[in-house]
Motif scaffolding. Structure first.
Motif, PDB file in Angstrom:
ATOM      1  N   GLU A  32     -61.080 -29.321  50.570  1.00 38.63           N
ATOM      2  CA  GLU A  32     -61.972 -28.663  51.283  1.00 38.63           C
ATOM      3  C   GLU A  32     -62.061 -27.377  50.531  1.00 38.63           C
ATOM      4  OE1 GLU A  32     -60.303 -27.939  55.202  1.00 38.63           O
ATOM      5  OE2 GLU A  32     -60.583 -30.070  55.755  1.00 38.63           O
ATOM      6  N   VAL A  33     -61.344 -26.662  50.103  1.00 38.80           N
ATOM      7  CA  VAL A  33     -61.447 -25.564  49.095  1.00 38.80           C
ATOM      8  C   VAL A  33     -62.430 -25.791  47.895  1.00 38.80           C
ATOM      9  CG1 VAL A  33     -60.533 -23.614  48.011  1.00 38.80           C
ATOM     10  CG2 VAL A  33     -59.388 -24.285  50.263  1.00 38.80           C
ATOM     11  N   LEU A  34     -61.972 -26.801  47.384  1.00 37.27           N
ATOM     12  CA  LEU A  34     -62.713 -27.254  46.245  1.00 37.27           C
ATOM     13  C   LEU A  34     -64.244 -27.459  46.403  1.00 37.27           C
ATOM     14  CD1 LEU A  34     -60.327 -29.753  44.649  1.00 37.27           C
ATOM     15  CD2 LEU A  34     -61.051 -27.674  43.382  1.00 37.27           C
ATOM     16  N   GLN A  35     -64.439 -28.063  47.532  1.00 40.37           N
ATOM     17  CA  GLN A  35     -65.889 -28.108  48.189  1.00 40.37           C
ATOM     18  C   GLN A  35     -66.646 -27.197  48.252  1.00 40.37           C
ATOM     19  OE1 GLN A  35     -67.831 -31.387  48.023  1.00 40.37           O
ATOM     20  NE2 GLN A  35     -66.107 -31.748  46.736  1.00 40.37           N
TER      21      GLN A  35
ATOM     22  N   LEU B 263     -55.486 -11.971  40.928  1.00 44.43           N
ATOM     23  CA  LEU B 263     -56.124 -13.095  40.760  1.00 44.43           C
ATOM     24  C   LEU B 263     -57.604 -13.128  41.440  1.00 44.43           C
ATOM     25  CD1 LEU B 263     -53.437 -15.775  40.509  1.00 44.43           C
ATOM     26  CD2 LEU B 263     -54.631 -14.866  38.631  1.00 44.43           C
ATOM     27  N   GLU B 264     -57.740 -12.639  42.641  1.00 44.05           N
ATOM     28  CA  GLU B 264     -58.940 -12.668  43.120  1.00 44.05           C
ATOM     29  C   GLU B 264     -59.850 -11.525  42.972  1.00 44.05           C
ATOM     30  OE1 GLU B 264     -57.791 -12.435  47.448  1.00 44.05           O
ATOM     31  OE2 GLU B 264     -56.936 -14.309  47.656  1.00 44.05           O
ATOM     32  N   THR B 265     -59.293 -10.669  42.121  1.00 45.83           N
ATOM     33  CA  THR B 265     -60.203  -9.565  41.622  1.00 45.83           C
ATOM     34  C   THR B 265     -60.552 -10.231  40.241  1.00 45.83           C
ATOM     35  OG1 THR B 265     -58.423  -8.533  40.009  1.00 45.83           O
ATOM     36  CG2 THR B 265     -59.012  -7.629  42.342  1.00 45.83           C
ATOM     37  N   GLN B 266     -60.251 -11.258  39.646  1.00 47.82           N
ATOM     38  CA  GLN B 266     -60.555 -11.982  38.370  1.00 47.82           C
ATOM     39  C   GLN B 266     -61.607 -13.189  38.854  1.00 47.82           C
ATOM     40  OE1 GLN B 266     -59.800 -10.740  35.391  1.00 47.82           O
ATOM     41  NE2 GLN B 266     -59.232  -9.234  36.812  1.00 47.82           N
ATOM     42  N   GLY B 267     -61.841 -13.642  40.199  1.00 43.21           N
ATOM     43  CA  GLY B 267     -62.834 -14.445  40.596  1.00 43.21           C
ATOM     44  C   GLY B 267     -62.039 -15.803  40.896  1.00 43.21           C
ATOM     45  N   VAL B 268     -60.819 -15.691  41.043  1.00 42.77           N
ATOM     46  CA  VAL B 268     -59.825 -16.737  41.289  1.00 42.77           C
ATOM     47  C   VAL B 268     -59.456 -16.761  42.862  1.00 42.77           C
ATOM     48  CG1 VAL B 268     -57.764 -18.104  40.563  1.00 42.77           C
ATOM     49  CG2 VAL B 268     -58.965 -16.654  38.881  1.00 42.77           C
ATOM     50  N   CYS B 269     -59.678 -18.041  43.446  1.00 38.87           N
ATOM     51  CA  CYS B 269     -59.224 -18.037  44.729  1.00 38.87           C
ATOM     52  C   CYS B 269     -57.929 -18.758  44.794  1.00 38.87           C
ATOM     53  CB  CYS B 269     -60.238 -19.162  45.342  1.00 38.87           C
ATOM     54  SG  CYS B 269     -59.585 -19.382  47.273  1.00 38.87           S
ATOM     55  N   VAL B 270     -56.838 -18.244  45.603  1.00 39.16           N
ATOM     56  CA  VAL B 270     -55.601 -18.502  45.345  1.00 39.16           C
ATOM     57  C   VAL B 270     -55.097 -19.305  46.850  1.00 39.16           C
ATOM     58  CG1 VAL B 270     -53.146 -17.759  45.449  1.00 39.16           C
ATOM     59  CG2 VAL B 270     -54.964 -16.848  43.848  1.00 39.16           C
ATOM     60  N   LEU B 271     -54.674 -20.429  46.750  1.00 35.50           N
ATOM     61  CA  LEU B 271     -54.318 -21.331  47.773  1.00 35.50           C
ATOM     62  C   LEU B 271     -52.703 -21.350  47.771  1.00 35.50           C
ATOM     63  CD1 LEU B 271     -55.028 -23.158  50.356  1.00 35.50           C
ATOM     64  CD2 LEU B 271     -55.298 -25.045  48.673  1.00 35.50           C
ATOM     65  N   ARG B 272     -52.310 -21.064  48.855  1.00 30.63           N
ATOM     66  CA  ARG B 272     -50.735 -21.028  48.766  1.00 30.63           C
ATOM     67  C   ARG B 272     -50.425 -22.311  49.506  1.00 30.63           C
ATOM     68  NH1 ARG B 272     -47.716 -17.973  45.784  1.00 30.63           N
ATOM     69  NH2 ARG B 272     -48.934 -16.045  44.826  1.00 30.63           N
ATOM     70  N   VAL B 273     -49.289 -22.940  49.064  1.00 32.92           N
ATOM     71  CA  VAL B 273     -48.776 -24.318  49.811  1.00 32.92           C
ATOM     72  C   VAL B 273     -47.485 -23.957  49.712  1.00 32.92           C
ATOM     73  CG1 VAL B 273     -48.750 -26.730  50.058  1.00 32.92           C
ATOM     74  CG2 VAL B 273     -50.849 -25.577  49.287  1.00 32.92           C
TER      75      VAL B 273
ATOM     76  N   CYS C  63     -57.983 -25.154  38.711  1.00 32.01           N
ATOM     77  CA  CYS C  63     -59.138 -25.902  38.589  1.00 32.01           C
ATOM     78  C   CYS C  63     -60.080 -24.947  38.227  1.00 32.01           C
ATOM     79  CB  CYS C  63     -59.504 -26.557  39.942  1.00 32.01           C
ATOM     80  SG  CYS C  63     -61.189 -27.389  39.467  1.00 32.01           S
ATOM     81  N   PRO C  64     -60.432 -25.144  36.740  1.00 26.92           N
ATOM     82  CA  PRO C  64     -61.566 -24.123  36.264  1.00 26.92           C
ATOM     83  C   PRO C  64     -62.977 -24.192  36.882  1.00 26.92           C
ATOM     84  CG  PRO C  64     -60.706 -25.310  34.601  1.00 26.92           C
ATOM     85  CD  PRO C  64     -59.905 -25.979  35.862  1.00 26.92           C
ATOM     86  N   GLU C  65     -63.182 -25.444  37.049  1.00 23.94           N
ATOM     87  CA  GLU C  65     -64.649 -25.571  37.796  1.00 23.94           C
ATOM     88  C   GLU C  65     -64.973 -24.566  39.009  1.00 23.94           C
ATOM     89  OE1 GLU C  65     -67.458 -29.060  39.493  1.00 23.94           O
ATOM     90  OE2 GLU C  65     -65.658 -29.698  38.539  1.00 23.94           O
ATOM     91  N   ALA C  66     -63.861 -24.662  39.873  1.00 21.57           N
ATOM     92  CA  ALA C  66     -63.735 -24.088  41.253  1.00 21.57           C
ATOM     93  C   ALA C  66     -63.030 -22.717  41.207  1.00 21.57           C
ATOM     94  CB  ALA C  66     -63.157 -25.133  42.274  1.00 21.57           C
ATOM     95  N   ARG C  67     -62.350 -22.322  39.842  1.00 17.99           N
ATOM     96  CA  ARG C  67     -61.823 -21.114  39.844  1.00 17.99           C
ATOM     97  C   ARG C  67     -60.747 -21.315  40.920  1.00 17.99           C
ATOM     98  NH1 ARG C  67     -63.691 -17.575  35.991  1.00 17.99           N
ATOM     99  NH2 ARG C  67     -62.562 -16.214  36.954  1.00 17.99           N
ATOM    100  N   LEU C  68     -60.073 -22.146  41.177  1.00 17.26           N
ATOM    101  CA  LEU C  68     -59.031 -22.110  42.290  1.00 17.26           C
ATOM    102  C   LEU C  68     -57.587 -22.549  41.625  1.00 17.26           C
ATOM    103  CD1 LEU C  68     -58.088 -22.784  45.181  1.00 17.26           C
ATOM    104  CD2 LEU C  68     -58.519 -25.260  44.851  1.00 17.26           C
ATOM    105  N   ALA C  69     -56.619 -21.523  42.047  1.00 20.64           N
ATOM    106  CA  ALA C  69     -55.460 -21.720  41.811  1.00 20.64           C
ATOM    107  C   ALA C  69     -54.738 -22.416  43.048  1.00 20.64           C
ATOM    108  CB  ALA C  69     -54.745 -20.223  41.312  1.00 20.64           C
ATOM    109  N   VAL C  70     -53.802 -23.203  42.821  1.00 15.95           N
ATOM    110  CA  VAL C  70     -52.772 -23.873  43.830  1.00 15.95           C
ATOM    111  C   VAL C  70     -51.367 -23.405  43.438  1.00 15.95           C
ATOM    112  CG1 VAL C  70     -52.196 -25.912  45.045  1.00 15.95           C
ATOM    113  CG2 VAL C  70     -54.581 -25.646  44.438  1.00 15.95           C
ATOM    114  N   GLU C  71     -50.896 -22.574  44.207  1.00 16.96           N
ATOM    115  CA  GLU C  71     -49.334 -22.218  43.988  1.00 16.96           C
ATOM    116  C   GLU C  71     -48.642 -22.808  45.153  1.00 16.96           C
ATOM    117  OE1 GLU C  71     -48.377 -19.396  41.525  1.00 16.96           O
ATOM    118  OE2 GLU C  71     -50.061 -20.658  40.810  1.00 16.96           O
ATOM    119  N   LEU C  72     -47.456 -23.359  44.713  1.00 17.17           N
ATOM    120  CA  LEU C  72     -46.393 -23.880  45.519  1.00 17.17           C
ATOM    121  C   LEU C  72     -45.381 -23.050  45.805  1.00 17.17           C
ATOM    122  CD1 LEU C  72     -46.304 -27.695  44.530  1.00 17.17           C
ATOM    123  CD2 LEU C  72     -47.518 -26.586  46.134  1.00 17.17           C
TER     124      LEU C  72
END
Length: 114
Positions: free
Chosen positions: A95-98, A67-77, A37-46
């Motif tokens: 929740e993370v998006l918010q 990725l976190e050094t690039q400002g991307v939050c990584v959520l692993r599922v 999600c570019p708006e939230a800079r969120l990566a969801v990894e399965l």
């Protein structure tokens, strides 16, 4: 895509999760993210069972750290979570998006564009 990825993509595509746009198989540097999600800079990894192996877990940690050094939050599922508790997975992503949606990156930040 794996079955878990297909199921989650069905729920994320077309801004279905509160209007947030996701991309699938999005490249950042040498990595390809499952969902981004570019708006939230969120990566969801399965992750499947192979990610429990020490070698793979270390590689995943290095990937997430980069990725976190690039400002991307990584959520692993875990894949099995998608099948067992899809609603809970979507709630956690939401929740993370918010939390992340309020984060804005100004010109002086040394972060790449989304």
């Amino acid at each position: 895509m794996t079955d878990a990825e297909q199921l989650l993509w069905y729920c994320l595509r077309r801004k279905q999760l509160s209007g947030f746009r996701f991309r699938r198989q999005h490249p950042i540097e040498k990595y390809v993210l499952d969902f981004y999600c570019p708006e939230a800079r969120l990566a969801v990894e399965l992750d499947g069972g192979q990610h429990n192996q020490t070698k793979n877990a270390l590689r995943d940690r290095g990937r997430s750290d980069f990725l976190e050094t690039q400002g991307v939050c990584v959520l692993r599922v875990w894949n099995h979570e998608v099948f067992a508790n899809l609603e809970g997975v979507l709630e956690r992503i939401y929740e993370v998006l918010q939390q992340r949606a309020g984060v804005h990156y100004g010109r002086n930040d040394n972060l790449p564009p989304p």
